[in-house]
Design an enzyme around this catalytic site. Sequence first.
Site, PDB file in Angstrom:
ATOM      1  N   ASP A 108      -4.320  -3.043   3.396  1.00 31.82           N
ATOM      2  CA  ASP A 108      -3.571  -2.099   2.584  1.00 31.82           C
ATOM      3  C   ASP A 108      -3.084  -0.978   3.493  1.00 31.82           C
ATOM      4  O   ASP A 108      -3.893  -0.318   4.148  1.00 31.82           O
ATOM      5  CB  ASP A 108      -4.460  -1.532   1.474  1.00 31.82           C
ATOM      6  N   ASP A 209       1.266   0.295   0.235  1.00 32.18           N
ATOM      7  CA  ASP A 209       1.010   1.031  -0.997  1.00 32.18           C
ATOM      8  C   ASP A 209       2.077   2.093  -1.249  1.00 32.18           C
ATOM      9  O   ASP A 209       2.461   2.832  -0.335  1.00 32.18           O
ATOM     10  CB  ASP A 209      -0.363   1.703  -0.897  1.00 32.18           C
ATOM     11  N   GLU A 258       4.549  -2.371  -2.420  1.00 31.06           N
ATOM     12  CA  GLU A 258       4.392  -1.923  -3.803  1.00 31.06           C
ATOM     13  C   GLU A 258       5.567  -0.985  -4.070  1.00 31.06           C
ATOM     14  O   GLU A 258       5.594   0.135  -3.558  1.00 31.06           O
ATOM     15  CB  GLU A 258       3.072  -1.200  -4.021  1.00 31.06           C
ATOM     16  N   HIS A 326      -6.070  -4.499  -9.058  1.00 30.25           N
ATOM     17  CA  HIS A 326      -7.064  -3.436  -9.152  1.00 30.25           C
ATOM     18  C   HIS A 326      -6.602  -2.259  -9.996  1.00 30.25           C
ATOM     19  O   HIS A 326      -7.395  -1.363 -10.299  1.00 30.25           O
ATOM     20  CB  HIS A 326      -7.421  -2.941  -7.751  1.00 30.25           C
ATOM     21  N   ASP A 327      -5.325  -2.230 -10.379  1.00 33.35           N
ATOM     22  CA  ASP A 327      -4.774  -1.127 -11.159  1.00 33.35           C
ATOM     23  C   ASP A 327      -4.499  -1.495 -12.607  1.00 33.35           C
ATOM     24  O   ASP A 327      -3.911  -0.700 -13.341  1.00 33.35           O
ATOM     25  CB  ASP A 327      -3.466  -0.639 -10.519  1.00 33.35           C
TER      26      ASP A 327
END
Length: 554
Positions: A108, A209, A258, A326-327
């Site tokens: 990430d 990210d 993202e 994860h979100d």
Amino acid sequence: MNNLLIEKNNQTDDWWKKAVAYQIYPRSFYDSNNDGIGDLNGIREKLPYLKELGIDFIWLNPIYASPNVDNGYDISDYQAIHPDFGTMAEFEQLLAEAHALDIKIIMDLVVNHTSDQHPWFLEARQSKDNPYRDYYLWEDATADQLPNNWQSFFGGPTWTYDETTEQAYFHVFAKEQPDLNWKNPTMRAAIYKMIRWWLNLGIDGFRIDAISHIQKEPWDFEITDNQWAPFMNVSGIDDYMLELKAIFDEYDIVTVGEASGVSSEEAVAWTGNDGYVNMIFELEHCGRIGEPGQQKGSIPHLKDTLTRWQNSLADNGWNALYLENHDTPRSVSVYGDGSEKSAKALATLLLLMKGTPFIYQGQELGMINYPFRSIEEVDGKDTLYAYQALLEEQPELTSEEALTITMNWSRDHSRTPFQWNTEAFGGFSKTTPWLAVNPNFPIINAQYELQQPHSVVNFYKQLITLRKNTDTLIHGTYHLLLKNHPSIYAFTRQSDTETWLIITNLSTRSVTIDLSEELTLNDWQLILTNNQKLSLSHPLTLERFDALVYRKRH
């Protein structure tokens, strides 16, 4: 059939187009030293499980040094491992053992912001003339008068006043996550040096990210309909993305951005032949319906959004496919009914669309949302903020009602520990984990499911194998069927030699459909189903959450 498209794709047959990805949230995957927190050695111990599942590369959520205000997305040292997860030597051992199994690892990359404990920011807040001051975004302000009224993603202003220098710094997330100033070439050079350091270490790419937020509008920008517009894919971001692309192109890696705020039409510029990254995660399809206190994903919205992205990137570009991460809450709780059958139907949809599928840890088991009973069980800072704000805005609500509403879309649902077996804490750890284990672990766990031929995890393995061995399911065209049906998601994947038909009923009711106007209803072979074997007929009745996969050779 577009022969030129198939020929072009075969000529640029990058490894990541055939791959299936697996996302690991390290804190919740496997605890090897029994301190209640998952770690790198835990991931290393479970590599054989991932190899058996059939995945090709792992996306690791942040493992860097961090105060953990936002569970690792607030980084205080980009080139250090958080002690909770292990050491750099242990990471290198994980990387080597994964590579020995032909499993790649991407990290990430969080470069929109740092932690407020990062040495750069600690220096920057010392004085206005500090050499690191311009690494971040500062403006004159007072405690009562901030530079503008923009709101952060985590709630509250995007500005935090700093008494020491009588200015405010900017942050699109928590106040402990100050945004970096991408206009500063010295800051960018430091970031690029760090990126190359990781790539030279041998990692296989990055999930980047919040990258669409690095460019901001002028502070006097007036918000109209979208409160996030001042920092979502703002004009001028391409200059920075091209600099990043130049670095990425030096290596044989995969890059996944993202990119909230990037439309499906704009995605070609991001992921096409000359794009900045190989693929992006869009956030549009996570549609919601229902009254407050209820949780339900909109199937028409899901279908319309994913189809639009499939069509926009059909000739140039590539999709990153996902249903949960994860979100988000667990997809089987949002789009399904929590059952094994609905988990299999969603898996069929995910694995057989065009793009690179990302499986989030536990999704392959059919893990469902956690039944939170009190706010004390919650970890997510954004959820805690939303809970308190809801009670303040609606004082008539009980704490139980506010909890139910807040938890509908909480990220904590997907962050509960992975359920490995029937032992205490689901085999995740021998001590109390950092976040509670779902009480259904005795019936939803990897050890049990691997032994059951018709389990969710074994269905995933079948789908992964099918996809990898079928070029049409990788490069073939996508065509939506029954566009306006409220619960049927059906589509074809087609090449010169064959057509695949995928039909899923994403509802709890049986549905009868008629495909005679769109398909010739003969010579179809049923390849895979989560129900009894059926012949394609006119009309065709599908039971609740039926998933059917047919093939017809030309």
